[in-house]
Design an enzyme around this catalytic site. Structure first.
Site, short mmCIF file in Angstrom:
data_model
loop_
_atom_site.label_atom_id
_atom_site.label_comp_id
_atom_site.label_asym_id
_atom_site.label_seq_id
_atom_site.Cartn_x
_atom_site.Cartn_y
_atom_site.Cartn_z
CE LYS A 156 -4.27 1.19 2.40
NZ LYS A 156 -4.87 1.13 3.74
C1 E4P Z 1 -8.07 1.56 4.10
O1 E4P Z 1 -7.46 1.17 3.17
C2 E4P Z 1 -7.97 2.93 4.65
O2 E4P Z 1 -6.71 3.13 5.20
C3 E4P Z 1 -9.06 3.11 5.66
O3 E4P Z 1 -10.28 2.66 5.11
C4 E4P Z 1 -9.19 4.52 6.17
O4 E4P Z 1 -10.34 4.60 6.97
P1 E4P Z 1 -10.65 5.79 7.98
O5 E4P Z 1 -10.95 7.01 7.19
O6 E4P Z 1 -11.84 5.31 8.76
O7 E4P Z 1 -9.43 5.96 8.84
#
Ligand code: E4P
Length: 217
Positions: free
Chosen positions: A87
């Site tokens: 990622k």
């Molecule tokens: C996933 O890939 C993201 O990092 C995550 O969904 C972010 O979510 P949040 O906005 O609730 O922190």
């Protein structure tokens, strides 16, 4: 639409996996910190444990922001298990790194995406997944699902192969609307997945069926 769970909590991952509907996992540094995981060895072991539960893509996020650092970290992460997807943040060095990973057969998830322009760049670089953060967009009084629709339209028009992974899901309605908008994947907290089960008429109907079933014995 594929269902990923957005957590680093092993119990929650097991619970969603046991339902038989889980296709993958996304994590981020905040979610890993929430589980109290500290140090490189513990982090690697935790990703491995997640990969041993779920037979599908598991996103592990880099914390470097320079090209060389992202590549070095991503290579280490990718070696943990074949399920790992690296990622990478939506920054210039990140795009450059995604292109490098693509050219070297390493799958990527381009994260922190908040606009169609960013999604186009991620796809051009060959990202496996692009993660628009719809909940955080909603938090700023725009409609996050509108962005999912726009990216899906662009990718279809252009024939981009990058999968649209709706992230920052806050509730079951987000999941329903992302499915409607044509998202390839939705990554959700367990509470939002379980929320899909809820309907009072189901509870009332089941109670009545079970009551009437007593007369069948
Ligand atoms: C996933 O890939 C993201 O990092 C995550 O969904 C972010 O979510 P949040 O906005 O609730 O922190």
């Amino acid at each position: 639409m594929k269902f990923f769970i957005d957590t680093a909590n092993l119990d929650q991952i097991k619970e969603a996996h046991d339902m038989g509907i889980l296709d993958g996992v996304t994590t981020n540094p905040s979610l890993m910190a929430k589980e109290g995981i500290k140090g490189e060895e513990a982090i690697m072991a935790h990703y491995k444990a997640i990969c041993e539960i779920v037979d599908g893509p598991v996103s592990a996020e880099v914390i470097s922001t320079d090209f060389d650092g992202i590549i070095a970290e991503g290579q280490i992460l990718a070696k943990i298990h074949e399920n790992i997807v690296v990622k990478v943040p939506m920054i210039k060095e990140g795009i450059k790194a995604i292109k490098w990973f693509t050219d070297n057969g390493i799958r990527t998830n381009c994260t922190l995406v908040f606009s169609a322009g960013q999604a186009i760049l991620a796809a051009k670089a060959g990202a496996t997944f692009v993660s628009p953060f719809i909940g955080r967009i909603d938090d700023s009084s725009w409609d996050g699902v509108d962005l999912i629709e726009q990216i899906v339209d662009i990718y279809n028009a252009q024939g981009f192969m990058t999968e649209v992974l709706a992230a920052s899901i806050r509730n079951p309605l987000h999941i329903v609307r992302c499915a409607e908008a044509g998202a390839d994947v939705c990554t959700c907290p367990l509470s939002s997945i379980l929320g899909l089960l809820n309907h009072p008429l189901t509870d009332i109907g089941l109670a009545k069926f079970l009551e009437d079933a007593k007369s069948l014995k």
